[in-house]
Design a protein around this motif. Structure first.
Motif, short mmCIF file in Angstrom:
data_model
loop_
_atom_site.label_atom_id
_atom_site.label_comp_id
_atom_site.label_asym_id
_atom_site.label_seq_id
_atom_site.Cartn_x
_atom_site.Cartn_y
_atom_site.Cartn_z
N SER A 118 5.57 9.64 5.81
CA SER A 118 6.42 10.73 5.35
C SER A 118 6.55 10.69 3.83
CB SER A 118 7.81 10.62 5.98
OG SER A 118 8.45 9.45 5.48
N TYR A 119 6.99 11.81 3.27
CA TYR A 119 7.16 11.91 1.80
C TYR A 119 7.96 10.73 1.26
CZ TYR A 119 9.07 13.64 -2.63
OH TYR A 119 9.46 13.76 -3.93
N GLY A 120 9.12 10.47 1.86
CA GLY A 120 10.00 9.42 1.35
C GLY A 120 9.44 8.01 1.50
N ASN A 121 8.52 7.83 2.44
CA ASN A 121 7.96 6.49 2.68
C ASN A 121 6.79 6.16 1.76
OD1 ASN A 121 9.75 5.93 4.69
ND2 ASN A 121 8.27 5.98 6.38
N GLN A 122 6.27 7.15 1.04
CA GLN A 122 5.01 6.92 0.31
C GLN A 122 5.06 5.73 -0.67
OE1 GLN A 122 2.44 10.89 0.51
NE2 GLN A 122 4.06 11.12 -0.93
N PRO A 123 6.12 5.62 -1.49
CA PRO A 123 6.12 4.47 -2.41
C PRO A 123 6.12 3.13 -1.65
CG PRO A 123 7.75 6.11 -3.07
CD PRO A 123 7.25 6.53 -1.73
N GLY A 124 6.91 3.04 -0.60
CA GLY A 124 6.98 1.80 0.18
C GLY A 124 5.64 1.46 0.83
N ILE A 125 4.95 2.49 1.32
CA ILE A 125 3.64 2.27 1.94
C ILE A 125 2.63 1.86 0.87
CG2 ILE A 125 1.67 3.45 3.04
CD1 ILE A 125 3.79 2.75 5.07
N GLY A 126 2.74 2.45 -0.31
CA GLY A 126 1.86 2.06 -1.41
C GLY A 126 1.98 0.56 -1.66
N GLU A 127 3.21 0.09 -1.69
CA GLU A 127 3.45 -1.33 -1.94
C GLU A 127 2.92 -2.18 -0.78
OE1 GLU A 127 7.54 -2.18 -2.77
OE2 GLU A 127 7.11 -4.24 -3.36
N TRP A 128 3.10 -1.71 0.41
CA TRP A 128 2.61 -2.42 1.60
C TRP A 128 1.08 -2.55 1.53
CZ3 TRP A 128 -0.60 -1.93 5.89
CH2 TRP A 128 -0.35 -2.78 6.97
N ASN A 129 0.43 -1.45 1.16
CA ASN A 129 -1.03 -1.48 1.06
C ASN A 129 -1.49 -2.46 -0.02
OD1 ASN A 129 -1.21 0.46 3.03
ND2 ASN A 129 -1.72 2.14 1.66
N LEU A 130 -0.74 -2.50 -1.14
CA LEU A 130 -1.12 -3.41 -2.22
C LEU A 130 -0.91 -4.87 -1.80
CD1 LEU A 130 0.28 -1.25 -5.12
CD2 LEU A 130 -2.14 -1.86 -4.80
N ALA A 131 0.04 -5.11 -0.92
CA ALA A 131 0.22 -6.47 -0.38
C ALA A 131 -1.03 -6.86 0.42
CB ALA A 131 1.47 -6.54 0.49
N ARG A 132 -1.65 -5.89 1.10
CA ARG A 132 -2.89 -6.18 1.84
C ARG A 132 -4.03 -6.48 0.85
NH1 ARG A 132 0.94 -5.47 4.45
NH2 ARG A 132 0.91 -7.68 4.09
N LEU A 133 -4.02 -5.79 -0.28
CA LEU A 133 -5.02 -6.08 -1.31
C LEU A 133 -4.82 -7.50 -1.85
CD1 LEU A 133 -7.34 -5.25 -3.25
CD2 LEU A 133 -5.60 -4.30 -4.79
N ALA A 134 -3.55 -7.87 -2.08
CA ALA A 134 -3.25 -9.22 -2.58
C ALA A 134 -3.73 -10.27 -1.59
CB ALA A 134 -1.75 -9.35 -2.82
N GLU A 135 -3.52 -10.01 -0.31
CA GLU A 135 -3.98 -10.96 0.72
C GLU A 135 -5.49 -11.17 0.64
OE1 GLU A 135 -0.59 -9.90 4.05
OE2 GLU A 135 -2.66 -9.25 4.40
#
Ligand code: AMP
Ligand code: MG
Length: 489
Positions: free
Chosen positions: A292-309
């Motif tokens: 959802s619109y409001g979740n986008q920043p949080g999901i962005g961060e979640w995805n970047l955590a997968r990149l860090a992994e």
């Protein structure tokens, strides 16, 4: 290369192709070399002439056979890239299932960009899919991505759409089409997740490639991989802030749809929000509202955590130390995002300088807009023009307006300067869903491209505030059913 009637002519001098294939320097596990998949009768429907020129290509000499994948220009590589991805939270092995990369075009300005044919046929990563695409969704990607570009949001671009002369079966039959997509690269978070499956060497190879291609300045750093990761964090934080500031909802923020370059990519189910509501979701498959619109920043961060992994073994030999570094760098996302969002919102409201009350003023307005179901784009448009909004006359909004005006008066800038900043920061128009659908409907069922062309013309300067844009600011008639989008392919 196949010899069945296809020609591989040197069109460099004619069309201006200037292709390289540095991606093929990576280990062969990262891609599959594939034969182009000829189509029956490629016919040009849309060509982005300004983009062609920027790429050093002569629009008049761009052949339909090349854009349809029947013919490869000199220097083409024709590969499909391998990648993995968390799709709605679950890791899957993927890859270009219906795209063919023909190479990296070196532009006259010396920029390296991927040129990819989307909808070009089956690849080793197609799984159950047919590798094809249909006309409506390819025109939709063209419209949306070009609109994003002109809004000033980093994005993949669209060079052309050709029909293939073949029918493609979905729920019913549709004309087949191929979109030529141009991006500063197609490296994704998911490409690193894929590399991680191959092992540490592969991750290192890919990271070095990404650094050279997108962040050469990182080569100066004495902690290059963590610096690289932080660069991606910064780019994505800025990108997602820009989405929020224009009401863009990506719709399918799986890790395979998130680039390392910080460009928006994958225009399946995206759409712009009309009524301001952080819970807004358009995608038919996003039943939980994950994207959802409001979740986008949080999901962005979640995805970047997968990149860090995926990058973890490169951060430090000691696992605990690597995790600590990753967490520290990832924590910069929220700060960067907030910085860009706040500064963007200030500009939208014509606020120069920074005051402590700015954030409450912004949050209050959004709260009032949500309560009164105000249109996101038009509210800021009316404020920019000094007009009444649909909320004027409501006690809470009128009070808010007073607060805002007091804040505006406190600053030294003139009314003209304020208006100028607001016009630059608030688009007069966005690709409204009903307008996009209307144009696509005429293009697909009546082969009438007039609506698409007109829409593209007004979207080419969304901050122009011209009278021609006026009709495109109108909201759709209420239909009673919410607008739905599809990964629909
Ligand atoms: P997307 O949801 O567009 O990001 O696609 C997810 C994956 O499915 C990607 O690997 C695509 O290449 C693949 N894919 C989507 N549509 C098709 C199709 N019609 N044929 C083959 N692969 C597809
Ligand atoms: Mg994708």
């Amino acid at each position: 290369m196949k010899g069945d009637g296809m020609t591989f002519t040197n069109r460099k001098t004619q069309a201006g192709w200037n292709l390289e294939n540095t991606y093929k320097q990576l280990s062969e596990s990262f891609y599959s070399t594939i034969d182009p998949n000829p189509v029956a009768d490629p016919e040009l429907v849309l060509l982005n002439e300004p983009l062609a020129k920027e790429l050093g290509l002569d629009p008049a000499s761009l052949s339909e056979d090349v854009l349809g994948g029947n013919e490869m220009p000199e220097g083409a590589a024709s590969i499909a890239q391998a990648y993995a991805g968390h799709q709605f939270g679950h890791l899957t092995m993927l890859g270009d299932g219906r795209a063919l990369m023909i190479g990296e075009q070196i532009t006259p300005a010396g920029k390296r960009v991927d040129v990819q044919l989307k909808g070009s046929g089956r690849t080793p990563y197609s799984r159950g899919g047919d590798g094809r695409a249909t006309l409506g969704p390819m025109l939709r990607e063209y419209i949306m991505s070009e609109a994003m570009h002109h809004l000033g949001i980093p994005t993949s671009r669209s060079l052309a759409v050709v029909t293939t002369g073949e029918q493609v079966r979905r729920e019913t039959e549709w004309p087949g089409a191929i979109l030529t997509r141009v991006a500063s690269s197609h490296l994704r978070v998911g490409t690193f997740q894929y590399a991680r499956q191959l092992g540490e060497e592969a991750v290192k190879q890919l990271a070095d490639y990404a650094i050279d291609r997108h962040f050469p300045e990182v080569n100066e750093s004495n902690d290059r991989y963590i610096t690289f990761f932080e660069k991606v964090v910064e780019r994505q934080a800025e990108l997602i802030a820009k989405w929020q500031l224009t009401g863009f909802i990506h719709g399918v923020m799986n890790t395979d749809n998130m680039t390392i370059s910080g460009e928006t990519i994958d225009y399946g189910p995206c759409a712009f929000m009309d009524t301001y509501d952080p819970k807004t979701v358009f995608s038919s498959i996003d039943t939980q509202g994950r994207y959802s619109y409001g979740n986008q920043p949080g999901i962005g961060e979640w995805n970047l955590a997968r990149l860090a992994e995926a990058l973890l073994p490169l951060f430090a030999d000691d696992q605990e130390e690597a995790v600590k570094k990753a967490e520290h760098s990832l924590s910069k996302f929220a700060k960067e995002y907030k910085k860009h969002w706040l500064s963007g919102m200030r500009s939208k409201l014509g606020l120069f300088g920074e005051e402590a009350q700015d954030e409450p003023i912004i949050e209050d307005l959004l709260g009032i807009m949500e309560k009164h179901e105000a249109d996101f784009t038009n509210t800021f448009r009316q404020l920019t023009l000094g007009n009444k909004t649909e909320m004027d006359g409501r006690v809470d909004f009128d009070q808010w307006r007073k607060q805002w005006e007091i804040r505006l008066e406190r600053q030294q800038q003139s009314e003209q300067e304020i208006e100028k900043l607001m016009r630059r920061s608030n688009p007069s128009i966005i690709p409204r869903n009903h307008r996009v659908e209307e144009a696509l409907e005429a293009a697909v069922s009546k082969e009438d491209m007039k609506g698409v062309r007109e829409l593209l013309a007004v979207l080419a300067d969304p901050y122009a505030y011209t009278p021609e844009q006026e009709p495109y600011t109108k909201l759709p008639e209420p239909t009673g059913t919410p607008y739905r989008t599809f990964c629909g392919t």
